[in-house]
Design an enzyme around this catalytic site. Structure first.
Site, PDB file in Angstrom:
ATOM      1  N   HIS A  14      43.009  35.528  31.669  1.00 55.94           N
ATOM      2  CA  HIS A  14      42.605  36.795  30.243  1.00 55.94           C
ATOM      3  C   HIS A  14      41.995  37.564  30.287  1.00 55.94           C
ATOM      4  CE1 HIS A  14      38.447  35.060  32.394  1.00 55.94           C
ATOM      5  NE2 HIS A  14      37.994  36.215  31.136  1.00 55.94           N
ATOM      6  N   HIS A  38      37.339  43.128  28.799  1.00 53.66           N
ATOM      7  CA  HIS A  38      37.655  43.261  29.506  1.00 53.66           C
ATOM      8  C   HIS A  38      39.358  43.178  30.503  1.00 53.66           C
ATOM      9  CE1 HIS A  38      34.537  39.783  30.155  1.00 53.66           C
ATOM     10  NE2 HIS A  38      36.354  38.632  30.859  1.00 53.66           N
ATOM     11  N   GLU A  98      37.663  41.724  36.417  1.00 51.36           N
ATOM     12  CA  GLU A  98      37.551  40.108  36.330  1.00 51.36           C
ATOM     13  C   GLU A  98      38.418  39.674  37.759  1.00 51.36           C
ATOM     14  OE1 GLU A  98      36.792  37.102  33.356  1.00 51.36           O
ATOM     15  OE2 GLU A  98      35.371  35.965  34.916  1.00 51.36           O
TER      16      GLU A  98
HETATM   17 CO    CO Z   1      35.808  36.660  31.968  1.00 56.94          CO
END
Ligand code: CO
Length: 134
Positions: free
Chosen positions: A7, A79, A130
């Site tokens: 994502h 992020h 991440e």
């Molecule tokens: Co995230």
């Protein structure tokens, strides 16, 4: 080491307004809000054919995205999350290569119930990364 983009996350000052914009203006499928007190955020996921967009709103005192929103009051990209097969092996290799893992390096449970880690944005061209084990 890196797999798919899991994502892209966007920090927003008003999650309900952002979810409505993605749902009503952009015509996307948007999940119900999910409070993640251990991460200091409430999230919704925008489901796309090839990936997801995560919309993040601060939750509680000392939210990790509060400072970001103070600098970017309208919101902004926060992020990008890449999938990895083995998060402990990924972490060990990154630390050995001199990259900084945020926190104490112990993976935490992310929004999808899978282990996640964050890498210092200064090591990766100004972008918080991440990693999520899938
Ligand atoms: Co995230």
């Amino acid at each position: 080491m890196l797999g798919r983009v899991n994502h892209v996350a966007i920090a927003v000052p008003d999650l309900a307004a952002a979810a409505a914009a993605y749902r009503d203006t952009l015509g996307a499928v948007v999940s119900a809000p999910q409070a993640l007190p251990e991460h200091g955020v409430t999230v919704v996921f925008v489901e796309l054919p090839n990936t997801k967009v995560e919309l993040l709103e601060p939750l509680g005192e000392g939210s990790p995205i509060a400072a970001f929103l103070a600098k970017n009051p309208a919101g902004g990209m926060h992020h990008i999350c890449y999938e990895v097969a083995d998060i402990a092996a990924a972490r060990d290799g990154l630390v050995q290569a001199g990259a900084r893992v945020l926190g104490d390096g112990t993976p935490r449970t992310g929004a999808h119930g899978k282990p996640v880690l964050f890498l210092h944005p200064k090591d990766f061209f100004g972008t918080l990364i991440e990693l999520e084990e899938v």
